[in-house]
Design an enzyme around this catalytic site. Structure first.
Site, PDB file in Angstrom:
ATOM      1  CG  LEU A 276      -1.698  -1.290   1.491  1.00 43.06           C
ATOM      2  CD1 LEU A 276      -2.407  -1.160   2.730  1.00 43.06           C
ATOM      3  CD2 LEU A 276      -2.537  -1.741   0.215  1.00 43.06           C
TER       4      LEU A 276
ATOM      5  CE  LYS B 105      11.502   8.655  12.634  1.00 48.54           C
ATOM      6  NZ  LYS B 105      12.509   9.453  12.026  1.00 48.54           N
TER       7      LYS B 105
END
Ligand code: NAD
Ligand code: HSE
Ligand code: NA
Length: 430
Positions: free
Chosen positions: A9, A206
Site C-alpha cells: 500500500l 519516534k
C-alpha cells in the site's frame, strides 16, 4: 515452493524501493523466508505514472487500496502511505482478514499504537514496524527481543535525518537553514510536509515509540515534550562552537530517578564534540541505549531515505513470512509497567545561556543573584568584552529542574543590565 501473497500500500519514496527490491531479490528472499513473496498488488493514488524502475508488472497497480488490503488471498500487507487515515483503517481491515502487517508509519504508531497492537493480538497476526524508528537501523527488535532480560534506563538519540542534515550543514558549511532543508528534501529524507521534521513531530513520534518499548509503558506522541529546530540560530551554532560543542536535535527517553515514571522529550541541545553522538553527520541517525546490565550500547546508521528504509521493511516482511509459515506470531512488546509520563518541568537538565550585558561593576553579581534565587548552581562563566561598556556573558549551569532553569532565564530577561539574551539551550552529555 510455497508462496505468500503480499499487498503493498503506497508507492512513494519507500514503497518504490520496497517494490523494486522485492522484484530484484525475489529468489534470495524466497530462500530466506521459505516461500516466494509474490506481489498481489500495489495501491497507488494515481495510475499512469512511470513506475518501470520497480520492474513490477504494470497490471498490478490499483487505486483501490481498501479492496487490495481486504483481499482473501493476501497473507502480508505492507503499508507505506503514511499519516493516520486511511493507513489505520487499511491496516485494521487487513488484520481483521487475518493478514500480518508491516508498516513504516511512526505517526500512526505513536498516535494510536494501542488500537493496532490490540487488533494484532485479537486476530493472532504480526504487526512489525522496524522502519518507523531510525529507518534502516535495527533498533526496535533489539530493544524488544535482545534486551528483554535487561532494564533500560535511558535512550538518547538522533532520530531525525532531515534535522540532523540541516544542523550539520549549518555547523560544518555555514549553510543557511533554507538551503540545507531544500537539499534534505531533494535527497528524500524529509517527510511529505517537512514541518513534521523541523518542528520535531517526527522525532517526537519516534521518541514515543521508543519509550513505550523501552519502559513497557504506553506513551503517545502528545505525551512528548517537543521543541523543533526552527528557532536554532547561527548565534546558537556559534555559541556551541565556542565551547567545542555541537547543536543536535535529541530524543531523550529516561526513567525517572525513582524508577516510577518516564520522561520523554525532543529538543535541540548542545553536545560536547567528544560525545559519540556529536560525530553523527548528515542524515545519519544514532541511538544510545543505557541498560542496567548491558551498559551503554550504540546503534548507528542511515535513518532515512527510500532504499535504507526499504531494507527495514523487507526485514520485517521476511520475519512475518517465516512466522506465517511456522503458524506462529513473533514476540510482541509488553506494556505491563504502565509508568506515567512525568512533566518536562520536573526533568533535570543543564542550560547554556549567553547574554549581552552592560560591562560595569555589579552586573555579574546581579546575574548570579538570579541563579541563586532559583537555586540553580553555575558550573562555568566566561566573559568576553564586546565594546567599551558591553560584554558577552556565557554561563553553563549544573543540573537543575527545567522549571527552575526556565524561571532563571525569565528573571535574567528582566534585569536592566541584560541587554539581550543571545542564546539559551540545554546541554546534554557529560
Ligand atoms: N522517506 C523516508 O526516509 C522514511 C523513513 C522511515 C519511515 N518513513 C515512513 O514511510 C512512510 C512512507 O513515506 P514516504 O517517504 O515513502 O512517503 P511518500 O509521500 O513518498 O509516499 C507515500 C505514497 O502514498 C501514496 N498514497 C497516499 N494516499 C494513498 C492511498 N489512499 N492509496 C494509495 N497510495 C496512497 C502517495 O501518493 C505517495 O506516493 C511514512 O509513514 C513515513 O513516515 C519514511
Ligand atoms: N523524515 C524522516 C524520515 C525517517 O523517518 C527523517 O528525516 O528522519
Ligand atoms: Na529501524
Amino acid at each position: 515452493m510455497a508462496s505468500l501473497r503480499v499487498a503493498l500500500l503506497g508507492c512513494g519514496v519507500v514503497g518504490t524501493e520496497v517494490a523494486r527490491l522485492l522484484h530484484e531479490h525475489a529468489d534470495d528472499l524466497a530462500a530466506r523466508a521459505g516461500a516466494r513473496l509474490e506481489l498481489a498488488g500495489i495501491a497507488v493514488r494515481r495510475l499512469g505514472r512511470d513506475r518501470s524502475i520497480t520492474g513490477v508488472d504494470p497490471g498490478l497497480f490499483t487505486t483501490d487500496a481498501r479492496a487490495l488490503a481486504e483481499r482473501d488471498d493476501v497473507d502480508l500487507v505492507v503499508e507505506v502511505i503514511g499519516g493516520i487515515e486511511p493507513a489505520r483503517g487499511l491496516l485494521l481491515a487487513a488484520m481483521e482478514r487475518g493478514a500480518s502487517v508491516v508498516t513504516a508509519n511512526k505517526a500512526l504508531l505513536a498516535e494510536d499504537g494501542v488500537t493496532l497492537h490490540t487488533a494484532a493480538e485479537k486476530h493472532g497476526v504480526d504487526l512489525y514496524y522496524e522502519a518507523a524508528v531510525a529507518g534502516a537501523i535495527p533498533l526496535l527488535r533489539p530493544l524488544r527481543e535482545s534486551l528483554a532480560g535487561d532494564r533500560i534506563k535511558r535512550v538518547l538519540g538522533i532520530v531525525n535525518g532531515t534535522t540532523n542534515y540541516v544542523l550539520d550543514r549549518m555547523d560544518s558549511e555555514g549553510s543557511s537553514f533554507a538551503e540545507a532543508l531544500e537539499e534534505a528534501q531533494s535527497l528524500g529524507y524529509a517527510e511529505a510536509d517537512p514541518t513534521a521534521d523541523i518542528e520535531g513531530f517526527d522525532a517526537a513520534a519516534k521518541a514515543a515509540i521508543l519509550a513505550g518499548i523501552a519502559f513497557h509503558s504506553p506513551v503517545v506522541a502528545a505525551d512528548v515534550h517537543r521543541e523543533g529546530i526552527a528557532d536554532v540560530s547561527s548565534a546558537d551554532v556559534a555559541s556551541a562552537q565556542a565551547m567545542n560543542a555541537v547543536v543536535k536535535l535529541l530524543a531523550i527517553c529516561e526513567l525517572s530517578p525513582d524508577g516510577q515514571g518516564v520522561g520523554v522529550r525532543v529538543h535541540p541541545a548542545m553536545l560536547p564534540r567528544t560525545h559519540p553522538l556529536a560525530s553523527v553527520r548528515g542524515a545519519y541517525n544514532a541511538v544510545f541505549v543505557e541498560a542496567e546490565a548491558a551498559g551503554r550500547l550504540m546503534f548507528y546508521g542511515p535513518g532515512a531515505g527510500g532504499v535504507p528504509t526499504a531494507s527495514a521493511v523487507l526485514g520485517d516482511l521476511v520475519t512475518a513470512a517465516r512466522n506465517r509459515l511456522g503458524d506462529a506470531v513473533g514476540p510482541r512488546g509488553s506494556w505491563y509497567a504502565d509508568r506515567p509520563v512525568r512533566p518536562m518541568g520536573a526533568t533535570v537538565t543543564r542550560y547554556h545561556i549567553s547574554l549581552d550585558v552592560d560591562d560595569r561593576p555589579g552586573v555579574l553579581a546581579a546575574v548570579a543573584a538570579v541563579f541563586a534565587e532559583h537555586d540553580v548552581s553555575i558550573e562555568t562563566v566566561r566573559q568576553r568584552a564586546e565594546g567599551p561598556d558591553d560584554a558577552e556573558l556565557v554561563i553553563v549551569t549544573h543540573q537543575a529542574t527545567d522549571d527552575a532553569l526556565a524561571a532563571t532565564v525569565d528573571g535574567l530577561t528582566r534585569l536592566d543590565t541584560v541587554r539581550a539574551v543571545l542564546s539559551v539551550m540545554r546541554v546534554e552529555g557529560e
